[in-house]
Motif scaffolding. Structure first.
Motif, PDB file in Angstrom:
ATOM      1  N   LEU A   1      -2.610   0.521  -4.165  1.00 18.15           N
ATOM      2  CA  LEU A   1      -2.013  -0.790  -3.610  1.00 18.15           C
ATOM      3  C   LEU A   1      -1.775  -1.453  -5.140  1.00 18.15           C
ATOM      4  O   LEU A   1      -2.116  -1.386  -6.093  1.00 18.15           O
ATOM      5  N   HIS A   2      -0.791  -2.331  -4.957  1.00 16.39           N
ATOM      6  CA  HIS A   2      -0.315  -3.347  -6.097  1.00 16.39           C
ATOM      7  C   HIS A   2       0.101  -4.523  -5.430  1.00 16.39           C
ATOM      8  O   HIS A   2       0.395  -4.770  -4.326  1.00 16.39           O
ATOM      9  N   ILE A   3      -0.163  -5.655  -6.005  1.00 15.90           N
ATOM     10  CA  ILE A   3       0.008  -7.074  -5.701  1.00 15.90           C
ATOM     11  C   ILE A   3       1.596  -7.277  -6.054  1.00 15.90           C
ATOM     12  O   ILE A   3       2.125  -7.278  -7.021  1.00 15.90           O
ATOM     13  N   VAL A   4       2.466  -7.747  -4.870  1.00 19.24           N
ATOM     14  CA  VAL A   4       3.840  -7.819  -4.850  1.00 19.24           C
ATOM     15  C   VAL A   4       4.230  -8.881  -5.784  1.00 19.24           C
ATOM     16  O   VAL A   4       5.246  -8.602  -6.796  1.00 19.24           O
TER      17      VAL A   4
ATOM     18  N   ARG B   1       0.911  -1.203  -0.092  1.00 20.60           N
ATOM     19  CA  ARG B   1      -0.020   0.229   0.121  1.00 20.60           C
ATOM     20  C   ARG B   1       0.790   1.139   0.064  1.00 20.60           C
ATOM     21  O   ARG B   1       1.789   1.313   0.949  1.00 20.60           O
ATOM     22  N   TYR B   2       0.551   2.224  -0.856  1.00 21.56           N
ATOM     23  CA  TYR B   2       1.519   3.377  -0.957  1.00 21.56           C
ATOM     24  C   TYR B   2       0.634   4.579  -1.471  1.00 21.56           C
ATOM     25  O   TYR B   2      -0.432   4.299  -1.822  1.00 21.56           O
ATOM     26  N   THR B   3       1.353   5.698  -1.467  1.00 18.43           N
ATOM     27  CA  THR B   3       0.673   7.182  -2.039  1.00 18.43           C
ATOM     28  C   THR B   3       1.260   7.565  -3.039  1.00 18.43           C
ATOM     29  O   THR B   3       2.422   7.491  -3.116  1.00 18.43           O
ATOM     30  N   GLY B   4       0.460   7.609  -4.253  1.00 21.39           N
ATOM     31  CA  GLY B   4       1.187   8.198  -5.454  1.00 21.39           C
ATOM     32  C   GLY B   4       1.379   9.431  -5.330  1.00 21.39           C
ATOM     33  O   GLY B   4       1.088  10.233  -4.293  1.00 21.39           O
ATOM     34  N   CYS B   5       1.915   9.754  -6.544  1.00 23.05           N
ATOM     35  CA  CYS B   5       2.250  11.294  -6.724  1.00 23.05           C
ATOM     36  C   CYS B   5       1.150  12.110  -6.697  1.00 23.05           C
ATOM     37  O   CYS B   5       1.279  13.451  -6.789  1.00 23.05           O
ATOM     38  N   ASP B   6       0.016  11.824  -7.148  1.00 22.65           N
ATOM     39  CA  ASP B   6      -1.048  12.492  -6.975  1.00 22.65           C
ATOM     40  C   ASP B   6      -1.802  12.661  -5.664  1.00 22.65           C
ATOM     41  O   ASP B   6      -2.811  13.425  -5.478  1.00 22.65           O
TER      42      ASP B   6
ATOM     43  N   HIS C   1       8.828  -0.274  -4.940  1.00 20.75           N
ATOM     44  CA  HIS C   1       8.869  -1.469  -5.892  1.00 20.75           C
ATOM     45  C   HIS C   1       9.226  -1.273  -7.165  1.00 20.75           C
ATOM     46  O   HIS C   1       9.810  -2.048  -7.849  1.00 20.75           O
ATOM     47  N   HIS C   2       8.589  -0.300  -7.740  1.00 16.68           N
ATOM     48  CA  HIS C   2       8.680   0.058  -9.115  1.00 16.68           C
ATOM     49  C   HIS C   2       8.887   1.537  -9.174  1.00 16.68           C
ATOM     50  O   HIS C   2       8.169   2.146 -10.155  1.00 16.68           O
ATOM     51  N   ALA C   3       9.896   1.952  -8.760  1.00 15.77           N
ATOM     52  CA  ALA C   3      10.117   3.260  -8.893  1.00 15.77           C
ATOM     53  C   ALA C   3      10.711   3.661 -10.512  1.00 15.77           C
ATOM     54  O   ALA C   3      10.599   4.816 -10.889  1.00 15.77           O
ATOM     55  N   ALA C   4      11.255   2.814 -11.056  1.00 16.98           N
ATOM     56  CA  ALA C   4      11.778   3.090 -12.392  1.00 16.98           C
ATOM     57  C   ALA C   4      10.889   2.747 -13.365  1.00 16.98           C
ATOM     58  O   ALA C   4      10.867   2.671 -14.527  1.00 16.98           O
ATOM     59  N   ASP C   5       9.512   2.188 -13.028  1.00 13.74           N
ATOM     60  CA  ASP C   5       8.570   1.711 -14.088  1.00 13.74           C
ATOM     61  C   ASP C   5       7.845   3.009 -14.487  1.00 13.74           C
ATOM     62  O   ASP C   5       7.878   4.036 -13.838  1.00 13.74           O
ATOM     63  N   ARG C   6       7.048   2.853 -15.387  1.00 17.72           N
ATOM     64  CA  ARG C   6       6.179   3.976 -16.070  1.00 17.72           C
ATOM     65  C   ARG C   6       5.155   4.366 -14.909  1.00 17.72           C
ATOM     66  O   ARG C   6       4.282   3.320 -14.531  1.00 17.72           O
ATOM     67  N   CYS C   7       4.913   5.543 -14.748  1.00 19.31           N
ATOM     68  CA  CYS C   7       4.056   6.337 -13.803  1.00 19.31           C
ATOM     69  C   CYS C   7       2.668   6.844 -14.707  1.00 19.31           C
ATOM     70  O   CYS C   7       2.970   7.227 -15.665  1.00 19.31           O
TER      71      CYS C   7
ATOM     72  N   SER D   1      -0.585   1.634 -17.835  1.00 22.57           N
ATOM     73  CA  SER D   1      -1.095   1.826 -16.365  1.00 22.57           C
ATOM     74  C   SER D   1      -1.599   3.300 -16.409  1.00 22.57           C
ATOM     75  O   SER D   1      -0.912   4.089 -16.762  1.00 22.57           O
ATOM     76  N   ARG D   2      -2.832   3.354 -15.883  1.00 25.16           N
ATOM     77  CA  ARG D   2      -3.173   4.581 -15.651  1.00 25.16           C
ATOM     78  C   ARG D   2      -3.037   5.279 -14.230  1.00 25.16           C
ATOM     79  O   ARG D   2      -3.383   6.438 -13.733  1.00 25.16           O
ATOM     80  N   LEU D   3      -2.168   4.321 -13.458  1.00 21.22           N
ATOM     81  CA  LEU D   3      -1.986   4.807 -11.879  1.00 21.22           C
ATOM     82  C   LEU D   3      -0.632   5.136 -11.732  1.00 21.22           C
ATOM     83  O   LEU D   3       0.068   4.392 -12.262  1.00 21.22           O
ATOM     84  N   PRO D   4      -0.411   5.498 -10.473  1.00 21.99           N
ATOM     85  CA  PRO D   4       0.962   5.952 -10.534  1.00 21.99           C
ATOM     86  C   PRO D   4       1.814   4.581  -9.923  1.00 21.99           C
ATOM     87  O   PRO D   4       1.220   3.628  -9.362  1.00 21.99           O
ATOM     88  N   SER D   5       2.934   4.536 -10.067  1.00 24.80           N
ATOM     89  CA  SER D   5       3.868   3.443  -9.727  1.00 24.80           C
ATOM     90  C   SER D   5       4.015   3.416  -8.175  1.00 24.80           C
ATOM     91  O   SER D   5       4.279   4.508  -7.691  1.00 24.80           O
ATOM     92  N   CYS D   6       4.631   2.183  -7.752  1.00 21.29           N
ATOM     93  CA  CYS D   6       4.939   2.203  -6.136  1.00 21.29           C
ATOM     94  C   CYS D   6       6.194   2.867  -6.269  1.00 21.29           C
ATOM     95  O   CYS D   6       7.207   2.240  -6.754  1.00 21.29           O
TER      96      CYS D   6
END
Length: 338
Positions: A89-92, A79-84, A114-120, A106-111
């Motif tokens: 949440l995301h399934i690990v 469970r995390y807070t997005g940039c907005d 765990h996914h700092a380098a993924d597309r936000c 994905s239309r949702l912010p990245s974690c």
């Protein structure tokens, strides 16, 4: 939109899923069908309850929040807070168990964990809003934009000013220094207590109605009917389980305590009186078994007939049923039964 997902046979022997309740496990499987192609979803218990438990009114958003907390503690979701600023949440272990053919963006912010380098989703790329630092706190040397600065003083000619001009300039500087709260030439700090050089352009507003003296906050404990009344004290599941733990000789295992707490919380949500739950916990402490039997013990405490009464509460003087023994005086022996 819900999607078809894969549930492997190994999920039913997973030690991580065994740490959570059956309801939390069902919520986890439901999240597999509701998450996007990258395993992300809104972290909102009310939304998830409406999607996964629409025909189970007894499993409310409060229970779903407990399910999500169990899944997070077991490391199944993050469970995390997005940039907005919203919660997600995301399934690990999403990428290990779900193989998506042609995944959509994905239309949702990245974690960020765990996914700092993924597309936000909101940033349309690697999230850059998390790296932005907030505006630094202004130091003492920086002046406020609304505070008059010494540079704002009118420029003086190079020639030596006259006595009247020096006195006027000194008075103006003292007034500006007093507004800024800066120590004046005598070493004293005026803190804005000096007089303004001119009147304020905005006159004070007049109140439309008179203000009564005293505090305007209503006292919840006041005996006057104008204030709010304090809510009635209620017994929580933690208090009931705490009483059970105090009555035990040794502290029960954490799994047992957690299971009893979830059952007690569910029974309280159904409207079961705390006295019946307390009686069931006392019976459980006397005869400890699997925590799932607590519901039966509470039901036994609620609906058990008193010893020696055929119909308790309705005819308390009626004794228990006796077999017919052909007495000499049947009316005297079976006065109430006949």
């Amino acid at each position: 939109m819900a999607r078809i997902r894969t549930v492997k046979p190994e999920a039913f022997v997973s030690e991580s899923l065994a740490e959570v309740s059956v309801e939390a496990e069902r919520s986890f499987f439901g999240l597999l069908t509701q998450a996007d192609d990258h395993g992300r979803h809104r972290d909102n218990a009310a939304i998830i309850a409406g999607l996964l438990w629409p025909l189970r009114a007894e499993h409310t958003s409060v229970h779903v929040e407990d399910d999500l907390q169990q899944l997070a503690n077991a490391g199944l979701i993050c469970r995390y807070t997005g940039c907005d600023g919203r919660r997600y949440l995301h399934i690990v272990t999403w990428s290990e168990h779900q193989k998506i053919d042609k995944p959509s963006q994905s239309r949702l912010p990245s974690c960020p964990q765990h996914h700092a380098a993924d597309r936000c989703g909101p940033c349309k790329g690697t999230c850059t809003k998390r790296t932005e630092t907030s505006t630094p706190t202004r130091g003492l040397a920086e002046t406020s934009p609304n505070t008059p600065r010494a540079l704002d003083l009118p420029a003086q000619p190079a020639s030596t000013p006259s006595a009247s001009q020096s006195e006027a300039l000194t008075a103006q500087q003292d007034a500006l220094v007093g507004l800024a709260g800066i120590p004046d030439h005598t070493g004293r700090k005026t803190a804005g207590q000096t007089a303004f050089p001119e009147g304020s352009p905005k006159p004070p507003r007049n109140l439309g109605e008179g203000s009564a003296p005293g505090s305007r906050i209503l006292d919840p404990g006041s005996s006057f009917p104008t204030g709010r009344t304090a809510p009635a004290a209620t017994v929580s599941a933690d208090q009931l389980v705490g009483e059970y733990i105090a009555a035990c000789d040794e502290r029960p295992p954490s799994d047992v305590i957690g299971h009893l707490g979830r059952i007690a919380k569910k029974l309280l949500a159904e409207g079961i009186a705390p006295e019946h739950i307390r009686a069931g916990l006392q019976n459980f402490a006397t005869n400890p078994k699997h925590p799932s039997v607590l519901t039966s013990m509470v039901n036994e405490a609620m609906n058990a007939r008193s010893a020696g009464l055929a119909r308790p509460g309705i005819r308390p003087t009626v004794p228990a049923h006796q077999a017919w023994t052909n007495p000499v005086d049947a009316a005297a022996a079976y006065a109430e039964e006949l």
